[in-house]
Design an enzyme around this catalytic site. Sequence first.
Site, PDB file in Angstrom:
ATOM      1  N   HIS A 194       0.827  -1.204   0.000  1.00 35.27           N
ATOM      2  CA  HIS A 194       0.000   0.000   0.000  1.00 35.27           C
ATOM      3  C   HIS A 194       0.864   1.257   0.000  1.00 35.27           C
ATOM      4  O   HIS A 194       0.626   2.206  -0.746  1.00 35.27           O
ATOM      5  CB  HIS A 194      -0.916  -0.018   1.222  1.00 35.27           C
ATOM      6  N   GLU A 436      12.538 -14.583 -27.432  1.00 32.28           N
ATOM      7  CA  GLU A 436      13.452 -14.392 -26.312  1.00 32.28           C
ATOM      8  C   GLU A 436      14.395 -15.575 -26.138  1.00 32.28           C
ATOM      9  O   GLU A 436      15.121 -15.674 -25.161  1.00 32.28           O
ATOM     10  CB  GLU A 436      12.680 -14.104 -25.021  1.00 32.28           C
ATOM     11  N   ASP A 460      15.506 -11.974 -21.633  1.00 36.06           N
ATOM     12  CA  ASP A 460      15.869 -13.383 -21.794  1.00 36.06           C
ATOM     13  C   ASP A 460      16.703 -13.634 -23.037  1.00 36.06           C
ATOM     14  O   ASP A 460      17.595 -14.477 -23.023  1.00 36.06           O
ATOM     15  CB  ASP A 460      14.606 -14.260 -21.823  1.00 36.06           C
ATOM     16  N   CYS A 507       9.505  -5.795 -25.793  1.00 34.79           N
ATOM     17  CA  CYS A 507       9.026  -5.513 -24.440  1.00 34.79           C
ATOM     18  C   CYS A 507      10.095  -5.784 -23.397  1.00 34.79           C
ATOM     19  O   CYS A 507       9.850  -5.652 -22.202  1.00 34.79           O
ATOM     20  CB  CYS A 507       7.751  -6.282 -24.143  1.00 34.79           C
TER      21      CYS A 507
HETATM   22  C1  PEP Z   1      12.018 -10.490 -21.472  1.00 36.14           C
HETATM   23  O1  PEP Z   1      12.503 -11.602 -21.280  1.00 36.14           O
HETATM   24  O2  PEP Z   1      12.613  -9.572 -22.072  1.00 36.14           O
HETATM   25  C2  PEP Z   1      10.671 -10.186 -20.966  1.00 36.14           C
HETATM   26  C3  PEP Z   1      10.075  -9.044 -21.250  1.00 36.14           C
HETATM   27  O3  PEP Z   1      10.082 -11.110 -20.155  1.00 36.14           O
HETATM   28  P1  PEP Z   1      10.423 -11.294 -18.611  1.00 36.14           P
HETATM   29  O4  PEP Z   1      11.310 -10.165 -18.174  1.00 36.14           O
HETATM   30  O5  PEP Z   1       9.109 -11.288 -17.913  1.00 36.14           O
HETATM   31  O6  PEP Z   1      11.102 -12.616 -18.589  1.00 36.14           O
HETATM   32 MG    MG Z   2      11.256 -13.216 -20.646  1.00 35.11          MG
END
Ligand code: PEP
Ligand code: MG
Length: 583
Positions: A194, A436, A460, A507
């Site tokens: 919180h 990844e 990854d 991402c």
């Molecule tokens: C990644 O591997 O770049 C990714 C976005 O997934 P996570 O960090 O959740 O493994």
């Molecule tokens: Mg990942």
Amino acid sequence: MSDKIFYGVAASGGIEIGPAYLYHAQGLTASRRLLKPEEVKTELARYQEALAKTRAQIVELEGRAKEKLGEEHASIFGAHQILLDDPLFTEEVPQVISKEHMNAEFVLHEALEKFKTIMASLNDEYFRERGGDIRDVGNRVLRNLMGKGEKEQLKNLDREVILVANDLTPSDTVTLSTETIKAFCTDVGGKTSHVAIVARSLGLPAVVGMQNATVNIQDGDLLIVDGNKGLVLVNPQSHIIEQYRRLKDNYTAFQKSLEAFKTLPAVTPDGHRVTLAANIEIPQELDEMNRHGAEGIGLYRTEFLYMNREESPTEEEQFQAYKELAMKTGVNPAIIRTLDLGGDKFLSHLNESNEQNPFLGLRAIRLCLKRPDIFKVQLRAILRAAAHGPIKIMFPMISTLSEVMEAKAILQECADELKKEGQVFRAGVEVGVMIEIPSAAVIADILIQEVDFFSIGTNDLIQYSMAADRGNESVAYLYDPLNPAILRLIQMTVDAAHKAGKWVGMCGEMAGDPQFVPLLLGMGLDEFSASVSVIPEIKKIIRMMPYETAKKIAQAATKLKTSDEVFDVIRDNVPPELKTLLF
Ligand code: PEP
Ligand code: MG
């Protein structure tokens, strides 16, 4: 003057410098008094009166919280009103008063202490937090019984301070005034506690989970709180204070300048448009996402739904969560990543075996394909929620084509079942995969035939390409996004997607690093998905970076031999005003 540095969880960004104010939530103790038999009735009435007074106070606090923090944060006080109906307050305490002829304060205090001991022994964050809420409510009843006032301390401070506390309860945080309290540090709390959430809503820098802040810091110590890095400096030397003053000024000016970018599109000066989306790890970030001008969600990590519990979440529970997501992103897409457990992700009831190499083991899609019973519950919930907004599905940790085919077949099975059952759902939801694992990047041209989009997970991808554990400091030097091997894998992925007329996003954390934006733009990335807090800055960079120059940087970079050379090419070719900002 000593120079001490303490670390914790970077809960809310920003830098603040000021004197420490140690806040000790009033330690309430109650002395024991034996009642005469004729006093019991009056004592019970006095106790009921304290309960009623507490309820009225909580209702008032709820109103104040709504005004100050918004509906969502005020809901905690709705929960507090319900907690007042807990048998601990409504049955246990009156029963003991009646049976043992003991004064109400003492009985309630004992009951709360007993409760505290039980909760502290539970190894479950959820119950520990709920335990904190009951204590918060109970202490309020106690104060009313004792005739002690509100926590005037926090309301009536006459100077600017940095609050140092073991923890801050919801009622503490509503009472505190941002006029005088400029930042806070706490012993307990994580990113989802919180106190961390409220810090972000109030825009106060905060470092939580410091464990011993209240022991290591004395009242009046001069503190520097760096909420970006999650560190607190105690009585630093004057040149360090000067350095942080400059950092603070720069940070404030910079954040202010970014506000202008929130509502603008992510488009380069020469008209190349990309999408700038948010990575969401906890649902609370959904509100911040819109405030920071994200265009939808590029990565919705679903693991939090499975945390701290004995059983997996039900289809209905997940459906509600994903539906809320669809409502919050509105017309913008939300990419839901299916469960990615294993590796560095928390252990739970779903991690079956003790693997020697969990990062190379039964993680993410591998686990889901082995447990279709669990996987299908999630897929059905996503398909149903997709009827309420532009949701897309993304599978993590894909290394082969057959994994994609198998996952898609299970998805189809779910759609068939839903149709047979006459459920409302959306058929033909867009499906993407995360790139990844190096094998997936190498066969990107094959995989793209089966999916609608790619999202590159560099966290990854780098770990697996360099064979370097992403959490191991000793091999951190290998964790290098600009390494030519990584750049080639990224470029192969982008080119394969584009050749097939599909789009590709990123991402992984690389997409949220300002220095890499010009290069990634030039490599042809269509979507950048990053933490909510960096989105305005990334947008600013995109809007300053001509696409033609970015393409030249990328062309040169992908022919170079070392990451240092790549770094130099980026630095030496961005426009001068961007060079000042980034390097
Ligand atoms: C990644 O591997 O770049 C990714 C976005 O997934 P996570 O960090 O959740 O493994
Ligand atoms: Mg990942």
